[in-house]
Design an enzyme around this catalytic site. Structure first.
Site, short mmCIF file in Angstrom:
data_model
loop_
_atom_site.label_atom_id
_atom_site.label_comp_id
_atom_site.label_asym_id
_atom_site.label_seq_id
_atom_site.Cartn_x
_atom_site.Cartn_y
_atom_site.Cartn_z
N SER A 166 0.78 -1.22 0.00
CA SER A 166 0.00 0.00 0.00
C SER A 166 0.83 1.28 0.00
O SER A 166 1.63 1.50 -0.88
CB SER A 166 -0.97 -0.04 1.18
OG SER A 166 -1.84 1.04 1.12
N HIS A 167 0.65 2.09 1.04
CA HIS A 167 1.30 3.39 1.13
C HIS A 167 2.72 3.31 1.69
O HIS A 167 3.39 4.31 1.81
CB HIS A 167 0.45 4.28 2.03
CG HIS A 167 0.20 3.62 3.36
ND1 HIS A 167 -0.60 2.50 3.47
CD2 HIS A 167 0.68 3.86 4.59
CE1 HIS A 167 -0.62 2.12 4.74
NE2 HIS A 167 0.15 2.92 5.44
N ASP A 218 -2.36 6.38 -3.47
CA ASP A 218 -1.22 5.74 -2.82
C ASP A 218 -0.61 4.63 -3.69
O ASP A 218 -0.93 4.53 -4.87
CB ASP A 218 -1.65 5.17 -1.47
CG ASP A 218 -2.60 4.00 -1.62
OD1 ASP A 218 -3.35 3.97 -2.62
OD2 ASP A 218 -2.61 3.10 -0.76
N ASP A 228 -1.00 1.40 -4.12
CA ASP A 228 -1.84 0.44 -4.85
C ASP A 228 -3.18 1.04 -5.30
O ASP A 228 -4.06 0.30 -5.75
CB ASP A 228 -2.07 -0.83 -4.03
CG ASP A 228 -2.76 -0.55 -2.71
OD1 ASP A 228 -2.62 0.57 -2.18
OD2 ASP A 228 -3.46 -1.45 -2.20
N ASP A 255 -5.74 2.53 -3.71
CA ASP A 255 -7.02 2.45 -3.01
C ASP A 255 -7.28 3.66 -2.09
O ASP A 255 -8.41 3.90 -1.69
CB ASP A 255 -7.20 1.12 -2.26
CG ASP A 255 -6.08 0.82 -1.29
OD1 ASP A 255 -5.18 1.68 -1.13
OD2 ASP A 255 -6.08 -0.28 -0.71
N ARG A 256 -6.23 4.42 -1.79
CA ARG A 256 -6.44 5.59 -0.93
C ARG A 256 -6.59 6.86 -1.76
O ARG A 256 -6.20 6.88 -2.92
CB ARG A 256 -5.24 5.77 0.00
CG ARG A 256 -5.06 4.64 0.97
CD ARG A 256 -3.95 4.94 1.94
NE ARG A 256 -3.88 3.89 2.94
CZ ARG A 256 -3.43 4.06 4.17
NH1 ARG A 256 -2.97 5.24 4.54
NH2 ARG A 256 -3.42 3.07 5.03
N LYS A 307 -11.54 -0.09 -1.02
CA LYS A 307 -11.58 1.36 -1.16
C LYS A 307 -10.96 1.71 -2.51
O LYS A 307 -10.22 0.91 -3.06
CB LYS A 307 -10.88 2.04 0.00
CG LYS A 307 -9.46 1.59 0.27
CD LYS A 307 -9.02 2.20 1.60
CE LYS A 307 -7.57 1.89 1.94
NZ LYS A 307 -7.40 0.54 2.50
C1 G16 Z 1 -5.17 -0.67 5.33
C2 G16 Z 1 -6.58 -1.14 5.43
C3 G16 Z 1 -7.45 0.00 5.87
C4 G16 Z 1 -6.93 0.60 7.16
C5 G16 Z 1 -5.50 1.01 6.97
C6 G16 Z 1 -4.83 1.58 8.21
O1 G16 Z 1 -5.07 0.27 4.31
O2 G16 Z 1 -7.03 -1.63 4.19
O3 G16 Z 1 -8.74 -0.49 6.00
O4 G16 Z 1 -7.69 1.69 7.54
O5 G16 Z 1 -4.75 -0.08 6.53
O6 G16 Z 1 -4.51 0.59 9.07
P1 G16 Z 1 -3.61 0.79 10.35
O7 G16 Z 1 -4.19 1.97 11.09
O8 G16 Z 1 -3.77 -0.51 11.06
O9 G16 Z 1 -2.20 1.09 9.89
P2 G16 Z 1 -4.01 0.10 3.16
O10 G16 Z 1 -4.27 1.26 2.24
O11 G16 Z 1 -2.69 0.15 3.88
O12 G16 Z 1 -4.28 -1.24 2.56
#
Ligand code: G16
Length: 542
Positions: free
Chosen positions: A112-113, A276, A278, A280-281, A375
């Protein structure tokens, strides 16, 4: 030929908030990725002949693991794998493909990010047949399998070239390499009024989209430039790179500072957005104003009916517990359902499948709808553009009117990154130990009305998730929430979420740090953050 390779288990393959995330060198240990993917297959009821979608955000090590995943799929009896060209698929595009092509699931390679590159982060997650992240019972089953794995099965010969579109075979399995953008862009055209958005852009409305050298570049070019007529240079950092150009593909105030600075300039664009690693954000920035993800969710919920896909209204809204309650006010006023779930998109899947909610969102810059089960960054940008094209007002004016109608939920998240895990766990334990005696305590003008450790029972399948974050609620509804991140790869990240409702429009223009000052100070007093983490201030405030 199918070959059975002997292996030994690793004891740390427990998926977190969103799949298994570790540093690249960790994933490069012998059989580490193969073990995890085989554990996914071992945890599933596979009959043979199923379809599997495979793709990732293009980060370092993506290609190697994709080629391995294809051989493992052939070794485990899949009938077809659908792979994005060069291994590229944004997370929402993968979710869409799983649904459209009736695949039994998908493997998405992304952290992800989190930053990428040889020393950066890597991740593997499994999405189930509805297109959404595997629910907890599946991720727990995968973890169990990973603890005792002794062999994996692969097709002996190398996987086919994934840089060429079309179908080839690996043993009995078809490998279909597809254009990663086409189906997704087509889906977006069915949801939004592209004509209206094109007309807005033709009038001189200026947009800037920062793809952060991550996966959304090709999607943004096709949609914003080719289909909506925006100038080519409105998509910046559009080339996906294995290390995201050395940057950190997290669309927040720190890592998207350049975008935000441009939108704050007098002669800047009208609308800015970023996504981000991938895809989704999303980050939404209007001229002179950054829209907080929680406000964005509330505004989109209140205005979704302006886009064709949601013209009949939305069934309900879901938000993760730490997300501000701005969306609740919209739902209450409109008489639609509102659901509060633990952090993690996987908790929205059942509500979306059951038709209880249409739009979901999280403070962590994620918003999406029932069009997929993830998302979706580009979707959020398009919904904003559709709303702007209908209302012909600035982002700032839309927000101001929204707050005037529903009140404003001032909100901030403070992140303390890479702190000592022991200190972080100690802080949370100490909070939990004090919960029972918290109600009635006074901190300055704040009086605690309730305090608990959030737990959630899924209204559809009855499953229960406990210890999802400590909530301290004060009379009047202000809140402080403490939780540890489930997506980090080093040490622990403490997240502190601070929220206060303000009904008086005269006070809506206060800077959030001022409106939240007393709560911010109290968060440190109650959480003993400085003392326990030895940090004087958060690393990131969003
Ligand atoms: C993932 C989850 C999200 C979550 C986020 C933050 O996002 O898919 O639903 O809100 O992590 O998680 P944490 O607060 O545990 O770091 P992504 O975009 O990283 O896949």
């Amino acid at each position: 030929m199918i070959e059975t390779i002997t292996t030994t288990p690793y004891d740390d393959q427990q998926p977190g908030t969103s799949g298994l995330r570790k540093k690249v060198p960790h994933f490069q240990q012998p059989n580490y990725a193969a073990n995890f993917i085989q554990s996914i297959f071992d945890a599933l009821p596979l009959d043979g002949g199923e379809t599997l979608v495979i793709g990732g955000d293009g980060r370092y090590y993506n290609r190697e693991v994709i080629l391995m995943a294809i051989r493992l799929a052939a070794g485990n009896g899949y009938g077809r794998v659908i792979v994005g060209k060069d291994g590229i698929l944004s997370t929402p595009a993968a979710s869409n493909l799983i649904r459209q092509r009736k695949a039994s699931g998908g493997i998405i390679l992304s952290a992800s990010h989190n930053p990428g590159g040889p020393k950066g982060d890597f991740g593997i997650k499994y999405n189930v047949g509805n297109g959404g992240p595997a629910p907890e019972r599946v991720t727990s089953a995968i973890f169990e399998k990973s603890k005792t794995i002794s062999r994996y099965r692969v097709w002996t010969t190398p996987a086919p070239d994934i840089s060429k579109l079309g179908e080839t075979k690996l043993g009995d399995m078809i490998v279909e390499v597809i254009d990663p953008v086409a189906d997704y862009a087509a889906l977006m055209e069915t949801l939004f009024d592209f004509e209206k958005i094109r007309a807005l852009i033709a009038l001189g409305f200026r947009l800037r989209f920062d793809a952060m050298h991550a996966v959304t570049g090709p999607y943004a070019r096709e949609i914003f430039v080719n289909r909506l007529g925006a100038p080519a240079d409105c998509v910046v950092n559009a080339e996906p790179k294995e290390d995201f150009g050395g940057g950190h593909p997290d669309p927040n105030a720190v890592h998207a500072a350049d975008l935000i600075a441009r939108l704050m300039a007098e002669d800047g664009p009208d609308f800015g957005a970023a996504s981000d690693g991938d895809g989704d954000r999303n980050l939404i920035v209007g001229k002179g104003i950054v829209v907080s993800p929680s406000d964005s969710l509330a505004v989109l919920a209140a205005n979704a009916h302006l886009a064709p896909a949601y013209a009949k209204g939305i069934a309900g809204v879901a938000r993760s517990m730490p997300t501000s309650q701005a969306a609740d006010r919209v739902a209450q006023k409109r008489g639609i359902g509102i659901y509060e779930t633990p952090t993690g998109w996987k908790f929205f899947g059942n509500l979306l499948d059951a038709g209880k909610v249409t739009i979901c969102g999280e403070e962590s810059a994620g918003t999406g709808s029932d069009h997929v089960r993830e998302k979706d960054g580009v979707w959020a940008v398009l919904l904003w553009l559709n709303v702007l094209a209908e209302r012909r007002e600035s982002v700032a004016a839309i927000l101001e009117k929204h707050w005037a109608e529903f009140g404003r939920n001032f909100y901030q998240r403070h992140d303390y990154e890479e702190i000592d895990s022991k200190a972080a766990n100690g802080l949370m334990e100490s909070l939990r130990d004090r919960l029972a005696s918290m109600a009635g305590q006074r901190f300055g003008t704040l009086v605690v009305s309730e305090a608990d450790d959030f737990s959630y029972q899924d209204p559809i399948d009855g499953s229960i998730a406990t210890s999802q974050g400590v909530r301290i609620v004060f009379s009047g509804g202000s809140r402080i929430v403490y939780r540890l991140s489930g997506t980090g790869t080093k040490g622990a990240t403490l997240r502190v979420y601070i929220e206060r409702f303000e009904a008086d429009p005269a006070k809506h223009s206060l800077p959030p740090e001022e409106a939240l000052k007393e709560l911010i100070d109290t968060a440190d007093v109650i959480g003993e953050i400085k003392k326990r983490t030895a940090r004087s201030e958060p690393d990131v405030v969003t």
